[in-house]
Design a protein around this motif. Structure first.
Motif, PDB file in Angstrom:
ATOM      1  N   GLN A  56       0.745  -1.288  -0.015  1.00 54.47           N
ATOM      2  CA  GLN A  56      -0.020  -0.074   0.016  1.00 54.47           C
ATOM      3  C   GLN A  56       0.822   1.361   0.071  1.00 54.47           C
ATOM      4  OE1 GLN A  56      -2.183  -0.538   3.734  1.00 54.47           O
ATOM      5  NE2 GLN A  56      -3.854  -1.622   2.719  1.00 54.47           N
ATOM      6  N   ALA A  57       0.559   2.299  -0.793  1.00 53.05           N
ATOM      7  CA  ALA A  57       0.982   3.662  -0.558  1.00 53.05           C
ATOM      8  C   ALA A  57       0.003   4.254   0.604  1.00 53.05           C
ATOM      9  CB  ALA A  57       0.629   4.519  -1.840  1.00 53.05           C
ATOM     10  N   TRP A  58       0.680   4.641   1.747  1.00 54.38           N
ATOM     11  CA  TRP A  58       0.192   4.640   3.032  1.00 54.38           C
ATOM     12  C   TRP A  58       0.508   6.133   3.294  1.00 54.38           C
ATOM     13  CZ3 TRP A  58       1.006   5.495   8.238  1.00 54.38           C
ATOM     14  CH2 TRP A  58       0.201   4.823   9.103  1.00 54.38           C
ATOM     15  N   ARG A  59      -0.656   6.636   4.105  1.00 53.53           N
ATOM     16  CA  ARG A  59      -0.452   7.820   4.865  1.00 53.53           C
ATOM     17  C   ARG A  59      -1.240   7.909   5.875  1.00 53.53           C
ATOM     18  NH1 ARG A  59      -2.758  12.605   3.776  1.00 53.53           N
ATOM     19  NH2 ARG A  59      -0.950  13.649   3.713  1.00 53.53           N
ATOM     20  N   ALA A  60      -0.898   8.740   7.148  1.00 52.93           N
ATOM     21  CA  ALA A  60      -1.548   9.504   8.065  1.00 52.93           C
ATOM     22  C   ALA A  60      -2.334  10.611   7.692  1.00 52.93           C
ATOM     23  CB  ALA A  60      -1.031   9.628   9.240  1.00 52.93           C
TER      24      ALA A  60
ATOM     25  N   TYR B  50       3.359  10.155   1.108  1.00 53.13           N
ATOM     26  CA  TYR B  50       2.941   8.731   1.130  1.00 53.13           C
ATOM     27  C   TYR B  50       4.087   7.870   1.676  1.00 53.13           C
ATOM     28  CZ  TYR B  50      -1.533   9.759  -0.930  1.00 53.13           C
ATOM     29  OH  TYR B  50      -2.819  10.303  -1.094  1.00 53.13           O
ATOM     30  N   SER B  51       3.933   6.919   2.379  1.00 55.38           N
ATOM     31  CA  SER B  51       4.920   5.874   2.789  1.00 55.38           C
ATOM     32  C   SER B  51       4.600   4.774   2.009  1.00 55.38           C
ATOM     33  CB  SER B  51       5.121   5.796   4.021  1.00 55.38           C
ATOM     34  OG  SER B  51       3.897   5.356   4.515  1.00 55.38           O
ATOM     35  N   ILE B  52       5.544   3.568   2.115  1.00 55.74           N
ATOM     36  CA  ILE B  52       4.965   2.267   1.630  1.00 55.74           C
ATOM     37  C   ILE B  52       4.933   1.181   2.677  1.00 55.74           C
ATOM     38  CG2 ILE B  52       5.785   0.317  -0.031  1.00 55.74           C
ATOM     39  CD1 ILE B  52       4.858   2.864  -1.512  1.00 55.74           C
TER      40      ILE B  52
END
Length: 129
Positions: A69-73, A81-83
């Motif tokens: 996932q390309a994931w973010r708060a 984004y983080s991975i």
């Protein structure tokens, strides 16, 4: 070099069930305390968890095996984004989940590492205790 989080956790359930919890809106919401959740089950689709506190895009979905996932708060700067990668493997009738999270903003590692444990692994473990 950017910091990364690496965690390994075992669950007393087969990989298909853990994958289902991580990729199904209703199951994820039930498992993690009931907050509104909307998770696409298609690569390229969007997800939003914990009432919008976490959001992103499904990069890769391999049923029962891998989620990337390309994931973010939601409180991170726009466009950041983080991975995250969840690798699932059958182990002794249960699941070994190997988790990696990279590319998050500096200074967030400790908070994120404890958050994965408290908000993901512990509630999922409780389901199968």
């Amino acid at each position: 070099m950017t910091a990364a989080i690496h965690q390994e956790v075992t669950f007393n359930a087969p990989p298909a069930q853990i994958y289902d919890i991580l990729t199904t809106s209703e199951r994820f919401s039930q498992a993690t305390g009931g907050a509104p959740t909307d998770i696409s089950q298609e690569a390229g689709g969007l997800f939003s968890c914990f009432g919008g506190m976490i959001e992103g895009r499904q990069v890769e979905l391999v049923p029962g095996k891998r989620i990337v996932q390309a994931w973010r708060a939601a409180n991170w700067p726009a466009g950041v984004y983080s991975i995250v990668k969840f690798e699932l493997a059958e182990q002794d009738g249960g699941t070994l989940l190997v988790f990696d999270h990279a590319g998050y903003p500096e200074g967030q590692g400790e908070h994120l590492a404890s958050g994965w444990h408290a908000n993901y692994w512990v509630p999922i473990e409780k389901l199968f205790a």
